[in-house]
Design a protein around this motif. Structure first.
Motif, PDB file in Angstrom:
ATOM      1  N   LEU A  27     -63.736  15.291   7.117  1.00 24.06           N
ATOM      2  CA  LEU A  27     -63.930  15.302   5.438  1.00 24.06           C
ATOM      3  C   LEU A  27     -63.197  14.270   4.699  1.00 24.06           C
ATOM      4  O   LEU A  27     -63.748  13.943   3.850  1.00 24.06           O
ATOM      5  CB  LEU A  27     -63.308  16.669   5.372  1.00 24.06           C
ATOM      6  CG  LEU A  27     -64.144  17.794   5.606  1.00 24.06           C
ATOM      7  CD1 LEU A  27     -63.413  19.339   5.182  1.00 24.06           C
ATOM      8  CD2 LEU A  27     -65.547  17.974   4.894  1.00 24.06           C
ATOM      9  N   LEU A  28     -61.884  14.005   5.287  1.00 24.55           N
ATOM     10  CA  LEU A  28     -61.119  12.895   4.701  1.00 24.55           C
ATOM     11  C   LEU A  28     -61.885  11.654   4.921  1.00 24.55           C
ATOM     12  O   LEU A  28     -62.069  10.974   3.621  1.00 24.55           O
ATOM     13  CB  LEU A  28     -59.657  12.774   5.620  1.00 24.55           C
ATOM     14  CG  LEU A  28     -58.737  13.861   5.160  1.00 24.55           C
ATOM     15  CD1 LEU A  28     -57.531  13.515   6.096  1.00 24.55           C
ATOM     16  CD2 LEU A  28     -58.532  13.961   3.684  1.00 24.55           C
ATOM     17  N   ALA A  29     -62.515  11.272   5.928  1.00 31.11           N
ATOM     18  CA  ALA A  29     -63.115  10.066   5.917  1.00 31.11           C
ATOM     19  C   ALA A  29     -64.217   9.934   5.219  1.00 31.11           C
ATOM     20  O   ALA A  29     -64.766   8.944   4.241  1.00 31.11           O
ATOM     21  CB  ALA A  29     -63.626   9.754   7.517  1.00 31.11           C
ATOM     22  N   GLY A  30     -65.152  11.048   5.040  1.00 30.13           N
ATOM     23  CA  GLY A  30     -66.125  11.192   4.211  1.00 30.13           C
ATOM     24  C   GLY A  30     -65.936  11.087   2.834  1.00 30.13           C
ATOM     25  O   GLY A  30     -66.656  10.367   1.852  1.00 30.13           O
ATOM     26  N   GLY A 229     -73.215  24.469   5.712  1.00 29.72           N
ATOM     27  CA  GLY A 229     -73.315  23.124   5.279  1.00 29.72           C
ATOM     28  C   GLY A 229     -72.481  22.264   6.059  1.00 29.72           C
ATOM     29  O   GLY A 229     -72.979  21.213   6.348  1.00 29.72           O
ATOM     30  N   TYR A 230     -71.305  22.583   6.407  1.00 28.70           N
ATOM     31  CA  TYR A 230     -70.282  21.853   7.113  1.00 28.70           C
ATOM     32  C   TYR A 230     -71.108  21.617   8.492  1.00 28.70           C
ATOM     33  O   TYR A 230     -70.826  20.407   8.980  1.00 28.70           O
ATOM     34  CB  TYR A 230     -68.888  22.613   7.209  1.00 28.70           C
ATOM     35  CG  TYR A 230     -68.154  22.378   5.849  1.00 28.70           C
ATOM     36  CD1 TYR A 230     -68.037  21.303   4.947  1.00 28.70           C
ATOM     37  CD2 TYR A 230     -67.941  23.730   5.049  1.00 28.70           C
ATOM     38  CE1 TYR A 230     -67.626  21.205   3.799  1.00 28.70           C
ATOM     39  CE2 TYR A 230     -67.300  23.623   3.899  1.00 28.70           C
ATOM     40  CZ  TYR A 230     -67.003  22.371   3.468  1.00 28.70           C
ATOM     41  OH  TYR A 230     -66.309  22.493   2.153  1.00 28.70           O
ATOM     42  N   VAL A 234     -72.024  18.182  10.381  1.00 25.47           N
ATOM     43  CA  VAL A 234     -71.402  17.495  11.606  1.00 25.47           C
ATOM     44  C   VAL A 234     -72.559  17.264  12.723  1.00 25.47           C
ATOM     45  O   VAL A 234     -72.772  16.288  13.192  1.00 25.47           O
ATOM     46  CB  VAL A 234     -70.252  18.557  12.409  1.00 25.47           C
ATOM     47  CG1 VAL A 234     -70.045  18.208  13.677  1.00 25.47           C
ATOM     48  CG2 VAL A 234     -69.232  18.585  11.316  1.00 25.47           C
ATOM     49  N   THR A 235     -73.610  17.948  12.800  1.00 29.07           N
ATOM     50  CA  THR A 235     -74.570  18.031  13.706  1.00 29.07           C
ATOM     51  C   THR A 235     -75.393  16.954  13.491  1.00 29.07           C
ATOM     52  O   THR A 235     -75.838  16.250  14.232  1.00 29.07           O
ATOM     53  CB  THR A 235     -75.530  19.416  13.413  1.00 29.07           C
ATOM     54  OG1 THR A 235     -74.873  20.473  13.900  1.00 29.07           O
ATOM     55  CG2 THR A 235     -76.730  19.354  14.712  1.00 29.07           C
ATOM     56  N   VAL A 240     -70.791  15.637   4.500  1.00 28.84           N
ATOM     57  CA  VAL A 240     -71.508  16.502   3.566  1.00 28.84           C
ATOM     58  C   VAL A 240     -71.557  15.987   2.352  1.00 28.84           C
ATOM     59  O   VAL A 240     -72.356  16.258   1.600  1.00 28.84           O
ATOM     60  CB  VAL A 240     -70.683  17.787   3.669  1.00 28.84           C
ATOM     61  CG1 VAL A 240     -69.214  17.783   2.978  1.00 28.84           C
ATOM     62  CG2 VAL A 240     -71.589  18.976   3.079  1.00 28.84           C
ATOM     63  N   ASN A 241     -70.621  15.006   1.913  1.00 34.70           N
ATOM     64  CA  ASN A 241     -70.596  14.604   0.420  1.00 34.70           C
ATOM     65  C   ASN A 241     -71.712  13.593   0.494  1.00 34.70           C
ATOM     66  O   ASN A 241     -72.197  13.184  -0.990  1.00 34.70           O
ATOM     67  CB  ASN A 241     -69.425  13.783   0.537  1.00 34.70           C
ATOM     68  CG  ASN A 241     -67.905  14.461   0.809  1.00 34.70           C
ATOM     69  OD1 ASN A 241     -67.799  14.695   1.659  1.00 34.70           O
ATOM     70  ND2 ASN A 241     -67.147  14.643  -0.360  1.00 34.70           N
ATOM     71  N   LEU A 242     -72.178  12.762   1.607  1.00 31.34           N
ATOM     72  CA  LEU A 242     -73.233  11.901   1.646  1.00 31.34           C
ATOM     73  C   LEU A 242     -74.862  12.817   1.740  1.00 31.34           C
ATOM     74  O   LEU A 242     -75.627  12.510   1.160  1.00 31.34           O
ATOM     75  CB  LEU A 242     -73.205  11.064   2.633  1.00 31.34           C
ATOM     76  CG  LEU A 242     -72.033   9.991   2.412  1.00 31.34           C
ATOM     77  CD1 LEU A 242     -72.002   9.155   3.777  1.00 31.34           C
ATOM     78  CD2 LEU A 242     -72.334   9.202   1.507  1.00 31.34           C
ATOM     79  N   ARG A 243     -74.789  13.746   2.573  1.00 29.65           N
ATOM     80  CA  ARG A 243     -75.761  14.585   2.950  1.00 29.65           C
ATOM     81  C   ARG A 243     -76.276  15.480   1.789  1.00 29.65           C
ATOM     82  O   ARG A 243     -77.431  15.789   1.563  1.00 29.65           O
ATOM     83  CB  ARG A 243     -75.527  15.220   4.223  1.00 29.65           C
ATOM     84  CG  ARG A 243     -76.805  15.941   4.823  1.00 29.65           C
ATOM     85  CD  ARG A 243     -76.660  16.492   6.293  1.00 29.65           C
ATOM     86  NE  ARG A 243     -77.741  16.988   6.827  1.00 29.65           N
ATOM     87  CZ  ARG A 243     -78.175  18.138   6.564  1.00 29.65           C
ATOM     88  NH1 ARG A 243     -77.425  19.070   5.985  1.00 29.65           N
ATOM     89  NH2 ARG A 243     -79.271  18.814   7.053  1.00 29.65           N
ATOM     90  N   ARG A 244     -75.521  16.028   1.335  1.00 28.99           N
ATOM     91  CA  ARG A 244     -75.721  17.118   0.180  1.00 28.99           C
ATOM     92  C   ARG A 244     -74.448  17.138  -0.941  1.00 28.99           C
ATOM     93  O   ARG A 244     -73.674  17.894  -0.945  1.00 28.99           O
ATOM     94  CB  ARG A 244     -75.628  18.567   0.966  1.00 28.99           C
ATOM     95  CG  ARG A 244     -76.930  18.717   1.980  1.00 28.99           C
ATOM     96  CD  ARG A 244     -76.695  20.120   2.505  1.00 28.99           C
ATOM     97  NE  ARG A 244     -77.014  21.108   1.356  1.00 28.99           N
ATOM     98  CZ  ARG A 244     -76.565  22.466   1.619  1.00 28.99           C
ATOM     99  NH1 ARG A 244     -75.928  23.001   2.698  1.00 28.99           N
ATOM    100  NH2 ARG A 244     -76.644  23.300   0.410  1.00 28.99           N
ATOM    101  N   PRO A 245     -74.687  15.975  -1.777  1.00 31.46           N
ATOM    102  CA  PRO A 245     -73.513  15.677  -2.567  1.00 31.46           C
ATOM    103  C   PRO A 245     -73.465  16.822  -3.722  1.00 31.46           C
ATOM    104  O   PRO A 245     -72.393  16.889  -4.177  1.00 31.46           O
ATOM    105  CB  PRO A 245     -74.017  14.380  -3.093  1.00 31.46           C
ATOM    106  CG  PRO A 245     -75.565  14.302  -2.836  1.00 31.46           C
ATOM    107  CD  PRO A 245     -75.631  14.897  -1.515  1.00 31.46           C
ATOM    108  N   ASN A 246     -74.328  17.590  -3.782  1.00 34.44           N
ATOM    109  CA  ASN A 246     -74.333  18.590  -4.963  1.00 34.44           C
ATOM    110  C   ASN A 246     -74.031  19.908  -4.474  1.00 34.44           C
ATOM    111  O   ASN A 246     -74.055  21.048  -5.016  1.00 34.44           O
ATOM    112  CB  ASN A 246     -75.594  18.532  -5.842  1.00 34.44           C
ATOM    113  CG  ASN A 246     -75.731  17.275  -6.561  1.00 34.44           C
ATOM    114  OD1 ASN A 246     -74.818  16.585  -6.968  1.00 34.44           O
ATOM    115  ND2 ASN A 246     -77.068  16.748  -6.612  1.00 34.44           N
TER     116      ASN A 246
END
Length: 286
Positions: A27-30, A229-230, A234-235, A240-246
């Motif tokens: 999460l931090l890296a994302g 969603g988390y 990962v899968t 998640v910030n990129l995959r589903r930003p909203n």
């Protein structure tokens, strides 16, 4: 984005598996990727879960990785084992099974040789190139964890809102205090992060309230829910910030990162005030 880089170095550690330790690092890296902060993620867990999610080719077997930093027989330039991930602002150092024989548990085996300083050279060499350096540690107190603490500015301890989820936290806290007193006086506990909480389960909320009461201000205000969603992020190996930003998951991830930054600023501000008091009293600030 910061104009002048001087990396904040954060260790993520807990003795209990399955509490969201690697996910916290993820999460931090994302968040760094989205905000265009340059980050180096150092995988110190021989399982290599973080490494696989960052590799451009997850089937590629890395021959050099974090294990080489703990092998006295190898004279490796730390910068030569840094890899570019599939995300433009995230670099990483991979982990693999080569770490297993080197990551000894007994301090008597590694402290006389000062192996707890194995990661200090890495940090000193690259700190000006990154905004954040993250150490993802294995689920045990061993050489790699102590080395990460010795090289870090801050520590985050994720834990699950359950009785067994908090087991081992006392030993981790003791290790942080030990390293701070013996090897790294600047080390600060950033906080305990309640992770994988199921808000609709009453016993999870009860344990979360107990943990917040126990740790007070050292407990993060943000909690990481156990939302689908988390796991999907990962899968699919995409933050998640990129995959589903909203999504609600991305919102919580942003809130968590904002709180990390606030806690870092507060810790640094408090350190400056302490130094001024020491200097005002006519003593030498250390």
């Amino acid at each position: 984005m910061r104009s002048t880089k001087c990396a904040q170095v954060i260790t993520v550690i807990n003795l209990k598996g399955g509490v969201g330790k690697t996910h916290t690092t993820w999460l931090l890296a994302g968040n760094c990727e989205v905000q265009e902060f340059k980050v180096l993620a150092v995988d110190l867990d021989q399982q290599g879960n973080l490494s696989r999610n960052l590799m451009q080719d997850p089937n590629c077997k890395s021959t050099l990785g974090s294990a080489s930093l703990f092998d006295p027989s190898q004279d490796v330039d730390p910068t030569q084992i840094i890899q570019q991930s599939k995300f433009p602002h995230i670099d990483f150092i991979a982990a693999n099974s080569a770490l297993q024989p080197l990551d000894v548990a007994s301090q008597k085996e590694w402290e006389p040789a000062d192996l707890q300083f194995s990661l200090v050279d890495l940090v000193q060499q690259v700190q000006g190139d990154y905004d954040y350096i993250l150490f993802d540690c294995p689920t045990k107190l061993s050489l790699t964890g102590f080395a990460a603490l010795t090289a870090s500015d801050f520590v985050i301890v994720p834990l699950e809102p359950a009785d067994w989820g908090a087991q081992g936290v006392e030993k981790v806290t003791q290790a942080i205090d030990y390293v701070k007193q013996r090897h790294n006086s600047r080390l600060e506990l950033l906080g305990y992060l309640i992770s994988r909480i199921k808000p609709r389960r009453q016993y999870h909320q009860i344990y979360a309230d107990e943990l917040r009461s126990r740790y007070g201000k050292k407990a993060f205000d943000t909690m990481i829910p156990d939302w689908a969603g988390y796991e999907q992020a990962v899968t699919h190996a995409v933050p998640v910030n990129l995959r589903r930003p909203n999504s609600k998951e991305a919102r919580v991830a942003r809130e968590f990162f904002a709180e990390v930054e606030t806690r870092i600023r507060e810790a640094q501000s408090g350190d400056r005030r302490r130094r001024r008091r020491v200097s005002k009293n006519g003593l030498t600030a250390i």
